[in-house]
Design an enzyme around this catalytic site. Structure first.
Site, PDB file in Angstrom:
ATOM      1  N   LYS A 161     -13.422 195.542 -14.840  1.00 55.03           N
ATOM      2  CA  LYS A 161     -12.999 194.272 -15.437  1.00 55.03           C
ATOM      3  C   LYS A 161     -12.658 194.429 -16.920  1.00 55.03           C
ATOM      4  O   LYS A 161     -12.039 193.546 -17.507  1.00 55.03           O
ATOM      5  CB  LYS A 161     -14.083 193.193 -15.262  1.00 55.03           C
ATOM      6  N   ASP A 162     -13.038 195.565 -17.538  1.00 57.19           N
ATOM      7  CA  ASP A 162     -12.705 195.803 -18.941  1.00 57.19           C
ATOM      8  C   ASP A 162     -11.304 196.364 -19.129  1.00 57.19           C
ATOM      9  O   ASP A 162     -10.813 196.416 -20.258  1.00 57.19           O
ATOM     10  CB  ASP A 162     -13.704 196.794 -19.573  1.00 57.19           C
ATOM     11  N   ARG A 172     -14.215 182.277 -18.875  1.00 57.95           N
ATOM     12  CA  ARG A 172     -14.244 182.026 -17.428  1.00 57.95           C
ATOM     13  C   ARG A 172     -15.537 181.353 -17.012  1.00 57.95           C
ATOM     14  O   ARG A 172     -15.537 180.356 -16.264  1.00 57.95           O
ATOM     15  CB  ARG A 172     -14.070 183.359 -16.677  1.00 57.95           C
ATOM     16  N   ARG A 173     -16.661 181.889 -17.468  1.00 59.47           N
ATOM     17  CA  ARG A 173     -17.946 181.283 -17.132  1.00 59.47           C
ATOM     18  C   ARG A 173     -18.088 179.909 -17.779  1.00 59.47           C
ATOM     19  O   ARG A 173     -18.583 178.958 -17.162  1.00 59.47           O
ATOM     20  CB  ARG A 173     -19.085 182.201 -17.584  1.00 59.47           C
ATOM     21  N   ARG A 186     -22.674 187.355 -28.040  1.00 60.23           N
ATOM     22  CA  ARG A 186     -22.226 188.730 -27.852  1.00 60.23           C
ATOM     23  C   ARG A 186     -23.443 189.617 -27.823  1.00 60.23           C
ATOM     24  O   ARG A 186     -24.548 189.192 -28.110  1.00 60.23           O
ATOM     25  CB  ARG A 186     -21.299 189.150 -29.006  1.00 60.23           C
ATOM     26  N   ARG A 207     -28.755 189.979 -25.121  1.00 61.98           N
ATOM     27  CA  ARG A 207     -28.530 188.694 -24.467  1.00 61.98           C
ATOM     28  C   ARG A 207     -29.803 188.156 -23.824  1.00 61.98           C
ATOM     29  O   ARG A 207     -30.070 186.954 -23.872  1.00 61.98           O
ATOM     30  CB  ARG A 207     -27.408 188.845 -23.438  1.00 61.98           C
ATOM     31  N   CYS A 224       0.216 181.869 -17.950  1.00 57.57           N
ATOM     32  CA  CYS A 224      -0.746 180.940 -18.551  1.00 57.57           C
ATOM     33  C   CYS A 224      -1.833 181.716 -19.284  1.00 57.57           C
ATOM     34  O   CYS A 224      -1.953 182.925 -19.127  1.00 57.57           O
ATOM     35  CB  CYS A 224      -1.374 180.033 -17.486  1.00 57.57           C
TER      36      CYS A 224
END
Length: 316
Positions: free
Chosen positions: A78-79, A126-127, A144, A150, A237
């Site tokens: 995903k990166d 997204r989240r 971050r 986190r 978009c």
């Protein structure tokens, strides 16, 4: 072949993922040496939106590949930007970890049990968009940092909860902190989440052959569909995007079922669509579903952008 030099970021998650790949290559008879590489994303304390998105994590490692300082690299898929990198090839996509997001909350609470006004940390548009669309009255705060950083937001009481990728916690052996695994019906993961990409130079067939043992066809098909959808949406978009493809048994054999989300960060627009198509043509499924989303309103969520400009997905 001499020892394979495997380039990796220095974070605990990155070295764990790279170590997993290295162990499997060693089991197949290859010598593997881990080479740690520092990226801008590792040393900057700014939000990823300010330093160019998640591509900053891959850029330094890709440069090392092109400069022949390493022979292969392991990325969280995903990166990786959806645009192919000239001179490089994703030589293997290993079997995927659980792609879902998870909640880590105080007092063992689930998402539905968090009182209105609870603070939830995430660095992911997204989240943020999908949590807001649930209408739970949560206060989403940008954060971050690595996994431990986190998690400390919750253990210190600074936040009531954080949302992370389950795959990262699983690879680090930290699933015990999870208070809820989020159903994709509520929160779809990022395209490619939970999957790894083993990348090398296109002119190194010896390396490509060595890592071919890691390839998982089902994972490759699923992430190809998800990333094709993302690439098509990026052209039309700037909305946050979630996607998840799964292999299904159809009347004529294997099929791919793809679900996707595009919406606004305030949660007011929540577009969710799905499509089933041929297993052997995952890119077409992704493109078709992206077109459906664009026609149904995703194109109105933002102006066309390049992949580097769109809201980034966090590391975990």
């Amino acid at each position: 072949m001499t020892a394979l030099r495997l380039g990796t970021r220095r974070s605990a998650l990155a070295t764990t993922q790279s170590g997993w790949v290295a162990d499997r290559l060693r089991a197949a008879g290859h010598e593997v040496e881990l080479v740690e590489i520092t990226t801008e994303g590792d040393v900057s304390g700014e939000l990823l939106t300010a330093i160019g998105g998640t591509g900053v994590f891959a850029a330094a490692i890709r440069k090392a590949l092109k400069d022949n300082r390493v022979d292969l690299a392991v990325h969280s898929l995903k990166d990786l930007p959806t645009t192919p990198e000239p001179g490089l090839v994703i030589a293997a996509v290993p079997v995927r970890e659980d792609s879902r997001d998870v909640l880590v909350a105080r007092d063992g609470l689930t998402l539905g049990e968090l009182p209105a006004g609870s603070t939830v940390g995430t660095g992911s548009p997204r989240r943020t968009a999908q949590l807001a669309s649930l209408g739970l009255g949560l206060e989403i705060r940008p954060i971050r940092g690595n996994v431990d950083t986190r998690l400390r937001f919750v253990s210190s009481g600074e936040l009531d909860a954080v949302v992370l990728a389950r795959a990262g916690l699983a690879r680090l052996g930290r699933l015990g902190v999870v208070t809820e695994v989020l159903d994709p019906i509520q929160v779809l993961p990022a395209p490619g989440q939970g999957a790894l990409a083993v990348e090398c130079r296109a002119d190194r067939p010896d390396v490509q052959q060595a890592v071919s043992i890691l390839e998982d066809a089902d994972t490759r098909a699923c992430v190809t569909a998800e990333r094709a959808l993302l690439a098509a949406l990026e052209a039309g978009c700037t909305a946050p995007v979630g996607a998840l493809a799964e292999v299904a048994e159809g009347d004529a054999g294997l099929e791919l079922s793809l679900r996707a989300f595009a919406g606004s960060e305030d949660g007011r627009i929540d577009l969710r669509r799905s499509l089933t198509g041929r297993y052997d043509d995952p890119e077409e499924i992704g493109r078709q579903l992206a077109q459906i989303l664009l026609e149904d309103g995703a194109a109105d969520l933002g102006q066309p952008s390049t992949p580097a400009q769109r809201p980034p997905e966090p590391v975990s």
